[in-house]
Design a protein around this motif. Structure first.
Motif, PDB file in Angstrom:
ATOM      1  N   GLU A 150       0.814  -1.207   0.000  1.00 42.22           N
ATOM      2  CA  GLU A 150       0.000   0.000   0.000  1.00 42.22           C
ATOM      3  C   GLU A 150       0.856   1.268   0.000  1.00 42.22           C
ATOM      4  O   GLU A 150       0.360   2.352  -0.286  1.00 42.22           O
ATOM      5  N   TRP A 199      -2.326  -0.488  10.156  1.00 40.74           N
ATOM      6  CA  TRP A 199      -3.156  -0.051   9.037  1.00 40.74           C
ATOM      7  C   TRP A 199      -3.724   1.325   9.353  1.00 40.74           C
ATOM      8  O   TRP A 199      -3.607   1.805  10.495  1.00 40.74           O
ATOM      9  N   GLY A 202      -8.861   5.024   9.602  1.00 41.87           N
ATOM     10  CA  GLY A 202      -9.917   5.871   9.054  1.00 41.87           C
ATOM     11  C   GLY A 202      -9.655   7.322   9.383  1.00 41.87           C
ATOM     12  O   GLY A 202      -8.516   7.718   9.634  1.00 41.87           O
ATOM     13  N   HIS A 245     -19.719   2.613   6.294  1.00 43.22           N
ATOM     14  CA  HIS A 245     -18.856   2.802   5.123  1.00 43.22           C
ATOM     15  C   HIS A 245     -18.035   1.537   4.896  1.00 43.22           C
ATOM     16  O   HIS A 245     -17.506   0.931   5.854  1.00 43.22           O
ATOM     17  N   TYR A 247     -15.115   0.936   4.084  1.00 47.48           N
ATOM     18  CA  TYR A 247     -13.731   0.910   4.565  1.00 47.48           C
ATOM     19  C   TYR A 247     -13.623   0.230   5.913  1.00 47.48           C
ATOM     20  O   TYR A 247     -12.626  -0.444   6.193  1.00 47.48           O
ATOM     21  N   GLN A 250     -13.407  -3.566   5.578  1.00 47.34           N
ATOM     22  CA  GLN A 250     -12.279  -4.068   4.789  1.00 47.34           C
ATOM     23  C   GLN A 250     -11.151  -4.490   5.727  1.00 47.34           C
ATOM     24  O   GLN A 250     -10.703  -3.711   6.556  1.00 47.34           O
ATOM     25  N   LYS A 254      -4.602  -2.074   4.844  1.00 44.14           N
ATOM     26  CA  LYS A 254      -5.409  -1.087   4.134  1.00 44.14           C
ATOM     27  C   LYS A 254      -4.905   0.302   4.488  1.00 44.14           C
ATOM     28  O   LYS A 254      -4.326   0.524   5.555  1.00 44.14           O
ATOM     29  N   SER A 255      -5.131   1.226   3.574  1.00 42.89           N
ATOM     30  CA  SER A 255      -4.736   2.614   3.782  1.00 42.89           C
ATOM     31  C   SER A 255      -5.758   3.507   3.102  1.00 42.89           C
ATOM     32  O   SER A 255      -6.476   3.073   2.193  1.00 42.89           O
ATOM     33  N   THR A 256      -5.808   4.746   3.544  1.00 38.32           N
ATOM     34  CA  THR A 256      -6.801   5.662   2.993  1.00 38.32           C
ATOM     35  C   THR A 256      -6.293   7.091   3.118  1.00 38.32           C
ATOM     36  O   THR A 256      -5.165   7.334   3.543  1.00 38.32           O
ATOM     37  N   LEU A 260     -11.170   9.346   0.452  1.00 34.86           N
ATOM     38  CA  LEU A 260     -12.363   8.756   1.060  1.00 34.86           C
ATOM     39  C   LEU A 260     -12.954   9.651   2.134  1.00 34.86           C
ATOM     40  O   LEU A 260     -14.165   9.821   2.216  1.00 34.86           O
ATOM     41  N   GLU A 298     -12.199  -0.550  15.071  1.00 37.01           N
ATOM     42  CA  GLU A 298     -11.140  -1.197  14.290  1.00 37.01           C
ATOM     43  C   GLU A 298     -10.319  -2.139  15.176  1.00 37.01           C
ATOM     44  O   GLU A 298      -9.960  -3.244  14.753  1.00 37.01           O
TER      45      GLU A 298
END
Length: 390
Positions: A150, A199, A202, A245, A247, A250, A254-256, A260, A298
């Motif tokens: 990522e 990760w 959010g 959502h 995300y 998931q 993961k990254s954002t 988003l 999370e």
């Protein structure tokens, strides 16, 4: 080696600069923060960056000029720190992220290779090297992306070195614009390094900052001391809706980013809040609670076990309302700023990139495949230097 770490996060509130004295090889590392400073962006430059992050179209010549100006501002931050605390041997610059696209979903082999992640950081290292006369390591995310990762988050490996404990399992939670976590199992330095998880959890401050900036008519960049949130009442039904959502279901890695959890998401939140009759204070309180709830959710969803302690860094660590709400949602676990264990909460991310730059010079891998999803550990960064004048 004395290394300056530079980073501006997704909050775009300025450049964090840390001068760090480093010694050792690989994970066997001693780290001393000599000095740090927060170097603000000029107001017009910050607005240009935020507009680009929000999806505003930009001509390539303007993008090049913006890239140069960001680099010059990063160089100015380094020079200011040198003037304050003395010389440095190396600069390690993360730059300013303006776009981040995570790894694409795996596809059948007959459809071609899976889509690589894509990320853009402004403030090119060669311009910083030219402006400061110091060798500069930059573009830290690209090697991890080339290995299928990522490209984010990158700090957990440094968290392992600085903040792991021989008997405690710890979560190191950064609350910048976007939140990210490193889960550190207990580790005695006489044993091989444990498997670290990490990760992006959010949004952290991104939505709160946008709300306060918008609702204050542009006069406030963030919720100082959580004052707006403290006066409002969170709307729990909206928070539950926002937690739907995709995300948040998931699994890691993961990254954002603001792609988003930026302006588009905020506008949806604001419309929903208006439909519920929320005041501006209520909206900020709801977004603050949303951040705290999402982090705790999370942990409970994706960690193998809850940690013994949560250590918080980044701007959110200075928001007493956000910290109190995170503690309320993890009542059985102490939640403290990283300062409580001797690592600056304000400059931890800048320190992390100083370490990654140091490892680049050693040829030591700086990513954790268990965190980023890369196929292998790789040396991170690209080195730029200015040849001496004849």
């Amino acid at each position: 080696m004395r290394v300056i770490g530079l980073i501006s996060g997704t909050s775009v509130d300025g450049i964090d600069a840390a001068l760090v004295e480093l010694d050792g090889q690989g994970y066997d590392l001693t780290v001393e923060l000599i000095a740090g400073l927060a170097y603000p962006y000029p107001a017009d430059l910050r607005q240009q960056i935020l507009a680009l992050c929000a999806g505003e179209a930009i001509a390539l010549d303007r993008l090049a000029a913006l890239d140069d100006r960001v680099a010059q501002t990063f160089a100015a931050a380094a020079r200011a720190l040198i003037a304050q605390a003395g010389p440095a041997d190396l600069i390690a610059s993360h730059g300013q992220t303006v776009f981040h696209r995570p790894v694409g979903r795996p596809v059948p082999p007959e459809q071609g290779p899976a889509r690589l992640a894509y990320t853009v950081q402004l403030g090119r290292g060669v311009a910083i090297a030219q402006a400061t006369g110091l060798p500069t390591v930059s573009d830290f995310r690209q090697a991890d992306i080339a290995a299928g990762g990522e490209g984010a988050p990158l700090a957990p490996v440094v968290d392992l070195c600085l903040l792991s404990h021989p008997t405690e399992g710890r979560c190191v939670q950064n609350l910048g614009g976007i939140g990210n976590v490193a889960y550190l199992p207990p580790w005695t330095r006489q044993t091989p390094a444990p498997k670290v998880l990490g990760w992006d959890t959010g949004p952290a401050n991104s939505l709160i900052d946008i709300a306060v900036h918008t609702l204050s008519g542009g006069t406030l960049p963030y919720d100082v001391d959580g004052a707006w949130a403290a006066q409002g009442t969170p709307c729990l039904s909206l928070i539950q809706r926002w937690l739907e959502h995709p995300y948040f279901t998931q699994p890691p890695p993961k990254s954002t980013g603001r792609e988003l959890f930026g302006w588009e998401f905020f506008n949806q939140c604001r419309q929903a809040a208006q439909g519920q009759g929320l005041s501006p204070d209520d909206l900020v309180a709801t977004l603050t609670e949303f951040t705290a709830v999402s982090v705790a959710q999370e942990y409970r969803t994706f960690l193998p076990a809850l940690p013994d302690r949560v250590l918080v860094s980044g701007g959110g660590s200075h928001n007493p309302v956000l910290m109190a709400r995170l503690q309320a949602h993890l009542p059985e676990i102490p939640v403290q700023p990283t300062d409580a264990v001797g690592v600056s909460a304000s400059y931890k991310e800048a320190i992390a990139f100083a370490v990654l730059g140091y490892w680049h010079r050693q040829g030591f891998p700086g990513n954790l495949p268990s965190v980023t999803g890369a196929a292998r550990a790789v040396v991170l960064g690209h080195s730029s230097s200015v040849p001496p004048l004849p």
